[in-house]
Design a protein around this motif. Structure first.
Motif, short mmCIF file in Angstrom:
data_model
loop_
_atom_site.label_atom_id
_atom_site.label_comp_id
_atom_site.label_asym_id
_atom_site.label_seq_id
_atom_site.Cartn_x
_atom_site.Cartn_y
_atom_site.Cartn_z
N SER A 183 -8.19 56.85 17.60
CA SER A 183 -9.42 56.54 16.86
C SER A 183 -10.02 55.21 17.29
O SER A 183 -11.24 54.98 17.15
CB SER A 183 -9.14 56.50 15.35
N ILE A 222 -16.53 64.30 11.53
CA ILE A 222 -17.01 63.45 12.62
C ILE A 222 -17.79 64.26 13.65
O ILE A 222 -18.79 63.79 14.22
CB ILE A 222 -15.82 62.74 13.30
N SER A 259 -13.79 61.95 3.64
CA SER A 259 -14.44 61.46 4.86
C SER A 259 -15.91 61.17 4.58
O SER A 259 -16.45 60.14 5.01
CB SER A 259 -14.31 62.51 5.97
N MET A 289 -19.54 55.32 9.90
CA MET A 289 -18.57 55.98 10.77
C MET A 289 -17.23 55.26 10.78
O MET A 289 -16.17 55.90 10.94
CB MET A 289 -19.14 56.05 12.20
N ARG A 293 -15.11 56.86 8.24
CA ARG A 293 -14.59 58.17 8.66
C ARG A 293 -13.40 58.00 9.61
O ARG A 293 -12.38 58.69 9.49
CB ARG A 293 -15.69 58.97 9.35
N LEU A 294 -13.53 57.10 10.57
CA LEU A 294 -12.47 56.89 11.54
C LEU A 294 -11.21 56.31 10.90
O LEU A 294 -10.09 56.68 11.27
CB LEU A 294 -12.96 55.97 12.66
N ASN A 330 -17.73 57.54 4.61
CA ASN A 330 -18.97 57.32 5.35
C ASN A 330 -20.03 56.67 4.46
O ASN A 330 -20.77 55.79 4.90
CB ASN A 330 -19.47 58.67 5.88
#
Length: 499
Positions: free
Chosen positions: A434, A380, A320, A329, A332-333, A324
């Motif tokens: 998400s 997150i 993650s 972000m 990450r998502l 990033n």
């Protein structure tokens, strides 16, 4: 090698650190030295996972022995699952409460007190005689599961957000490992050991839970006396010297609860950690019944699910962080979504396996995606609204136990196959959520874009001093609310006040 602790413009317990820190992020560490046990950063890191590991040892001590408990007390399948639900329901309220309390008092004291308190009902396990007593006892033991909030808050307090995903995932994963180790130690080692000492099966399960209770109580006391709340020292000392302003626990909770992203992550965590808790309760019995195994063998196999925490959750947090670094972000998502969807698919396949060897293999893969999703979720969390990280961590963490209660009800009232199908469907659907996570200043999964400051941060470009880049401007207002009417003039530990 020691590292200067920044300019001596305010009180701090340590003049130097033995790890690289970022003065603009309240002296949080920018690296993780796994082999170090030095205060304050790495001492807190290791106590975080050791305490959560011990909490699992207490929490699920009886789980691999439930087939024996069922025989001794003459319980039905529904009564066993009711006790399983009680064991995970007890910690939901405590996770909500512990979040804002961490923002106010820090993680150290809460961690030690909750761990020691949960050890007391664990020691009384051997006294149960009825289904109602078993449920009540497991409810109070389950309160120890709320130590997860302190575990995640503590590392978020000690490490910068650039490495918080990895730090949170490692301590969470190594703590969750306690679930697998407990299956093995209690079901396949201590239980047969006590029987070999001349005890009957019933006397053995009634006696053996004293072991995790003693370990848990001692760990709680040691933690309080030998660690720190924050890089600059204990919260009480920081407030006394004006380094940290008072924080309103109620305001912290309101701030976290009013953010829709908190609740979307709540649901997603319900579909990964909630699944893990369900499997911790169900795996040994599932393998014992479906494949006609002994309690000892079934417990050993079930422990494999938890053993994946040794690396999988840490890998999830690490990937993650790497996502990033490449995509912000949005990365990450995307990784979060991948883990959840693959987890759901593996549950479908696992439920249809009739071969013991193949079922074990599938469980290992299934578990790996579960743990990776957990690590990704808490990669997150620190970004959602940093001033209320404790409250948000607590709410999201409560989602895990809420999921376990819901899935537990499914296994209690449905045929096992139907329960697995229901769980798998919920997991896949949660991955789609998400799409609706939008954190101010950051790009969403398919829409929006990162602010220039955020892009500079994740690409490690130079930026102006005193600015915590991942925090959107709106959070400065949230930080001010958390300070309430405090008359202290020193900046609160929330970094954006210094911007």
């Amino acid at each position: 090698m020691s590292v200067p602790a920044g300019e001596a413009t305010e009180w701090k317990k340590y003049d130097t650190y033995y790890i690289a820190v970022d003065p603009n992020q309240d002296d949080k560490a920018t690296e993780i030295k796994l082999l170090s046990f030095k205060r304050p950063h790495m001492r807190a890191f290791h106590f975080s996972w050791m305490c959560f590991f011990t909490a699992f040892f207490i929490w699920f001590a009886i789980a691999p022995l439930l087939p024996e408990v069922k025989i001794s007390l003459g319980l039905t399948k529904q009564q066993i699952w009711t006790s399983n639900i009680c064991s995970v329901a007890g910690t939901i309220f405590m996770r909500f409460v512990n979040g804002p309390l961490c923002d106010k008092y820090g993680a150290r004291i809460l961690m030690g007190v909750v761990l020691a308190a949960a050890s007391i009902p664990c020691a009384l396990t051997g006294l149960v005689q009825t289904s109602a007593q078993l449920c009540t006892l497991r409810f109070f033991i389950g309160l120890g599961g709320s130590t997860f909030v302190m575990c995640q808050y503590w590392t978020s307090r000690m490490f910068t957000k650039e490495v918080a995903g990895t730090a949170n995932a490692i301590v969470g994963g190594w703590g969750n490992l306690g679930g697998g180790v407990t299956q093995l130690v209690m079901g396949s080692m201590l239980f047969p050991l006590f029987k070999s000492a001349g005890m009957s099966a019933e006397k053995a399960w009634r006696t053996v839970c004293i072991v995790p209770a003693v370990v848990g109580f001692c760990m709680g006391i040691i933690t309080i006396k030998n660690s720190d709340d924050a890089p600059k020292g204990q919260y009480s000392e920081m407030k006394k010297h004006g380094t940290m302003a008072e924080v309103s626990a109620a305001a912290s909770f309101r701030t976290g609860a009013m953010n829709v992203n908190t609740w979307l992550l709540f649901v997603q965590y319900a579909c990964c950690f909630g699944v893990e808790l369900t499997m911790n309760n169900a795996a040994a019995t599932y393998f014992r019944v479906k494949f006609d195994l002994t309690t000892e063998k079934a417990a050993a196999i079930a422990s494999l699910f938890g053993w994946m925490n040794l690396f999988a959750r840490g890998v999830g947090g690490y990937l993650s962080d790497k996502s990033n670094a490449k995509m912000g972000m949005r990365g990450r998502l995307a990784f979060q979504t991948l883990c959840l969807v693959m987890e759901g698919v593996m549950v479908y396949i696992f439920a249809n396996s009739n071969s013991l060897g193949f079922a074990i293999f599938l469980m290992v893969i299934f578990s790996s995606f579960v743990q990776a999703a957990e690590g990704s979720t808490y990669g997150i969390v620190p970004y959602v609204n940093p001033p209320a990280t404790g409250s948000i961590s607590g709410i999201v963490g409560a989602g895990g136990n809420t999921g376990a209660v819901c899935f537990g009800l499914g296994f209690r009232n449905l045929e096992t196959m139907q329960a697995f199908y229901l769980m798998a469907t919920c997991i896949v659907v949660s991955g789609v959520l998400s799409l609706f996570i939008f954190i101010k200043g950051h790009a969403g999964l398919i829409a929006g874009k990162d602010s220039p400051e955020v892009i500079a941060a994740y690409k490690k470009s130079s930026v102006s001093a005193g600015q915590t880049l991942e925090i959107p401007e709106v959070d400065a207002a949230a930080a001010a609310k958390l300070q309430g009417s405090s008359t202290k003039t020193a900046p609160i530990y929330i970094e954006e006040e210094e911007a």
